[in-house]
Design a protein around this motif. Structure first.
Motif, PDB file in Angstrom:
ATOM      1  N   CYS A  16       0.769  -1.174  -0.120  1.00  0.00           N
ATOM      2  CA  CYS A  16       0.179   0.001   0.227  1.00  0.00           C
ATOM      3  C   CYS A  16       0.698   1.384   0.060  1.00  0.00           C
ATOM      4  CB  CYS A  16      -0.885   0.010   1.141  1.00  0.00           C
ATOM      5  SG  CYS A  16      -2.357  -1.144   0.992  1.00  0.00           S
ATOM      6  N   GLU A  17       2.064   1.025   0.287  1.00  0.00           N
ATOM      7  CA  GLU A  17       3.043   2.311   0.652  1.00  0.00           C
ATOM      8  C   GLU A  17       3.787   2.550  -1.025  1.00  0.00           C
ATOM      9  OE1 GLU A  17       5.576   1.206   3.443  1.00  0.00           O
ATOM     10  OE2 GLU A  17       4.089   1.397   5.134  1.00  0.00           O
ATOM     11  N   SER A  18       3.539   1.528  -1.741  1.00  0.00           N
ATOM     12  CA  SER A  18       4.140   1.714  -3.140  1.00  0.00           C
ATOM     13  C   SER A  18       4.035   3.000  -3.916  1.00  0.00           C
ATOM     14  CB  SER A  18       3.881   0.586  -4.042  1.00  0.00           C
ATOM     15  OG  SER A  18       4.560   0.530  -5.310  1.00  0.00           O
ATOM     16  N   ASN A  19       4.937   3.426  -4.731  1.00  0.00           N
ATOM     17  CA  ASN A  19       4.893   4.515  -5.433  1.00  0.00           C
ATOM     18  C   ASN A  19       4.034   4.142  -6.836  1.00  0.00           C
ATOM     19  OD1 ASN A  19       6.161   6.297  -3.701  1.00  0.00           O
ATOM     20  ND2 ASN A  19       8.078   5.688  -4.451  1.00  0.00           N
ATOM     21  N   ASN A  20       4.202   3.070  -7.132  1.00  0.00           N
ATOM     22  CA  ASN A  20       3.524   2.348  -8.464  1.00  0.00           C
ATOM     23  C   ASN A  20       2.114   2.229  -7.932  1.00  0.00           C
ATOM     24  OD1 ASN A  20       2.372   0.654 -10.496  1.00  0.00           O
ATOM     25  ND2 ASN A  20       4.411  -0.163 -10.641  1.00  0.00           N
ATOM     26  N   MET A  21       1.196   3.298  -8.976  1.00  0.00           N
ATOM     27  CA  MET A  21      -0.345   3.323  -8.629  1.00  0.00           C
ATOM     28  C   MET A  21      -0.886   1.766  -8.855  1.00  0.00           C
ATOM     29  SD  MET A  21      -1.029   5.842  -6.925  1.00  0.00           S
ATOM     30  CE  MET A  21      -2.685   5.839  -6.830  1.00  0.00           C
ATOM     31  N   LYS A  22      -0.330   1.063  -9.746  1.00  0.00           N
ATOM     32  CA  LYS A  22      -0.972  -0.221 -10.158  1.00  0.00           C
ATOM     33  C   LYS A  22      -0.719  -1.111  -8.911  1.00  0.00           C
ATOM     34  CE  LYS A  22      -0.631   0.057 -15.018  1.00  0.00           C
ATOM     35  NZ  LYS A  22      -0.358  -0.747 -16.352  1.00  0.00           N
ATOM     36  N   VAL A  23       0.518  -1.193  -8.192  1.00  0.00           N
ATOM     37  CA  VAL A  23       0.698  -1.906  -7.077  1.00  0.00           C
ATOM     38  C   VAL A  23      -0.362  -1.422  -5.938  1.00  0.00           C
ATOM     39  CG1 VAL A  23       2.342  -2.586  -5.375  1.00  0.00           C
ATOM     40  CG2 VAL A  23       2.918  -2.789  -7.626  1.00  0.00           C
ATOM     41  N   ASN A  25      -3.057   0.224  -6.171  1.00  0.00           N
ATOM     42  CA  ASN A  25      -4.371  -0.099  -6.311  1.00  0.00           C
ATOM     43  C   ASN A  25      -4.871  -1.670  -6.020  1.00  0.00           C
ATOM     44  OD1 ASN A  25      -5.155   2.856  -6.801  1.00  0.00           O
ATOM     45  ND2 ASN A  25      -4.957   2.452  -9.015  1.00  0.00           N
ATOM     46  N   ALA A  26      -3.867  -2.368  -6.573  1.00  0.00           N
ATOM     47  CA  ALA A  26      -4.168  -3.784  -6.505  1.00  0.00           C
ATOM     48  C   ALA A  26      -4.135  -4.255  -4.965  1.00  0.00           C
ATOM     49  CB  ALA A  26      -3.004  -4.630  -7.108  1.00  0.00           C
ATOM     50  N   ALA A  27      -3.224  -3.717  -4.176  1.00  0.00           N
ATOM     51  CA  ALA A  27      -3.082  -4.187  -2.811  1.00  0.00           C
ATOM     52  C   ALA A  27      -4.548  -3.479  -2.102  1.00  0.00           C
ATOM     53  CB  ALA A  27      -2.006  -3.289  -1.987  1.00  0.00           C
ATOM     54  N   GLY A  28      -4.876  -2.533  -2.499  1.00  0.00           N
ATOM     55  CA  GLY A  28      -6.274  -1.964  -1.955  1.00  0.00           C
ATOM     56  C   GLY A  28      -7.571  -2.885  -2.456  1.00  0.00           C
ATOM     57  N   ASP A  29      -7.533  -3.322  -3.542  1.00  0.00           N
ATOM     58  CA  ASP A  29      -8.382  -4.459  -4.285  1.00  0.00           C
ATOM     59  C   ASP A  29      -8.395  -5.723  -3.102  1.00  0.00           C
ATOM     60  OD1 ASP A  29      -9.189  -2.497  -6.001  1.00  0.00           O
ATOM     61  OD2 ASP A  29      -8.191  -3.710  -7.681  1.00  0.00           O
ATOM     62  N   VAL A  30      -7.199  -5.981  -3.026  1.00  0.00           N
ATOM     63  CA  VAL A  30      -7.059  -7.511  -1.985  1.00  0.00           C
ATOM     64  C   VAL A  30      -7.531  -7.061  -0.948  1.00  0.00           C
ATOM     65  CG1 VAL A  30      -5.488  -8.903  -1.195  1.00  0.00           C
ATOM     66  CG2 VAL A  30      -5.080  -8.236  -3.573  1.00  0.00           C
ATOM     67  N   LEU A  31      -7.124  -6.221  -0.287  1.00  0.00           N
ATOM     68  CA  LEU A  31      -7.802  -5.599   1.148  1.00  0.00           C
ATOM     69  C   LEU A  31      -9.044  -5.600   1.484  1.00  0.00           C
ATOM     70  CD1 LEU A  31      -5.299  -2.932   2.503  1.00  0.00           C
ATOM     71  CD2 LEU A  31      -5.650  -5.230   3.522  1.00  0.00           C
ATOM     72  N   GLY A  32      -9.682  -5.068   0.036  1.00  0.00           N
ATOM     73  CA  GLY A  32     -11.090  -4.987   0.079  1.00  0.00           C
ATOM     74  C   GLY A  32     -12.123  -6.285   0.092  1.00  0.00           C
ATOM     75  N   GLU A  33     -11.237  -7.043  -0.689  1.00  0.00           N
ATOM     76  CA  GLU A  33     -11.907  -8.707  -0.723  1.00  0.00           C
ATOM     77  C   GLU A  33     -11.574  -9.213   0.523  1.00  0.00           C
ATOM     78  OE1 GLU A  33     -13.895 -11.807  -1.977  1.00  0.00           O
ATOM     79  OE2 GLU A  33     -13.926  -9.976  -2.957  1.00  0.00           O
ATOM     80  N   MET A  34     -10.376  -8.855   1.130  1.00  0.00           N
ATOM     81  CA  MET A  34     -10.362  -9.693   2.471  1.00  0.00           C
ATOM     82  C   MET A  34     -11.159  -9.034   3.358  1.00  0.00           C
ATOM     83  SD  MET A  34      -6.169 -10.217   2.570  1.00  0.00           S
ATOM     84  CE  MET A  34      -6.124 -11.311   3.857  1.00  0.00           C
ATOM     85  N   TYR A  35     -11.617  -7.804   3.484  1.00  0.00           N
ATOM     86  CA  TYR A  35     -12.300  -7.331   4.465  1.00  0.00           C
ATOM     87  C   TYR A  35     -13.831  -7.614   4.334  1.00  0.00           C
ATOM     88  CZ  TYR A  35     -14.826  -3.800   7.439  1.00  0.00           C
ATOM     89  OH  TYR A  35     -15.501  -3.259   8.299  1.00  0.00           O
ATOM     90  N   THR A  36     -14.186  -7.573   3.130  1.00  0.00           N
ATOM     91  CA  THR A  36     -15.459  -8.478   2.691  1.00  0.00           C
ATOM     92  C   THR A  36     -15.723  -9.863   3.693  1.00  0.00           C
ATOM     93  OG1 THR A  36     -15.779  -7.366   0.668  1.00  0.00           O
ATOM     94  CG2 THR A  36     -17.047  -9.274   0.980  1.00  0.00           C
ATOM     95  N   GLN A  37     -14.646 -10.623   3.468  1.00  0.00           N
ATOM     96  CA  GLN A  37     -14.723 -11.832   3.951  1.00  0.00           C
ATOM     97  C   GLN A  37     -14.317 -11.793   5.636  1.00  0.00           C
ATOM     98  OE1 GLN A  37     -12.967 -15.212   1.725  1.00  0.00           O
ATOM     99  NE2 GLN A  37     -13.460 -13.848   0.001  1.00  0.00           N
ATOM    100  N   LEU A  38     -13.463 -11.124   5.963  1.00  0.00           N
ATOM    101  CA  LEU A  38     -12.989 -11.142   7.621  1.00  0.00           C
ATOM    102  C   LEU A  38     -13.519 -10.116   8.368  1.00  0.00           C
ATOM    103  CD1 LEU A  38      -9.192 -11.821   6.692  1.00  0.00           C
ATOM    104  CD2 LEU A  38     -10.722 -13.430   7.459  1.00  0.00           C
TER     105      LEU A  38
END
Length: 117
Positions: A16-23, A25-38
């Motif tokens: 989430c600290e990456s300067n690469n916006m694709k990375v 955003n992907a980390a945010g997407d994974v966190l979002g899916e994990m939050y939906t479940q956890l």
């Protein structure tokens, strides 16, 4: 949370600290899916972690945008496949679209018969 899940979460928070916006955003997407479940378990883990205020606000937004669903672990989901562009696509160069191949595809060679010889 199990030790393996904690390791993955630490890695995701680091991404989430990456300067690469694709990375990022992907980390945010994974966190979002994990939050939906956890849900609250994930939220308490993040709050107990040592993250910067900017990452904390990003994560809070991700949690707000993805509602916790206690039944999410029983929901059937479509599998997603990781694809990469073929360098021998119809356009003749890397990343020019056309022919995408799965990095997780089954081998086209019979590996068992190759091992016997």
């Amino acid at each position: 949370l199990s030790h393996g899940v904690k390791d993955v979460l630490i890695w995701i928070l680091k991404e989430c600290e990456s300067n690469n916006m694709k990375v990022k955003n992907a980390a945010g997407d994974v966190l979002g899916e994990m939050y939906t479940q956890l849900g609250p378990v994930l939220e308490s883990f993040v709050k107990s972690s040592d993250v910067s205020s900017s990452i904390s606000s990003m994560v809070e937004k991700v949690f707000k945008d993805n509602a916790h669903d206690p039944n999410a672990n029983q929901t059937e989901r479509r599998f997603k496949c990781i694809n990469m562009s073929s360098s021998n696509g119809p356009s003749g160069g890397p990343g020019k679209g056309g022919n995408a191949s799965s990095m997780l595809a089954l081998p086209t060679t019979d590996l068992m018969s190759a091992l016997k010889s």
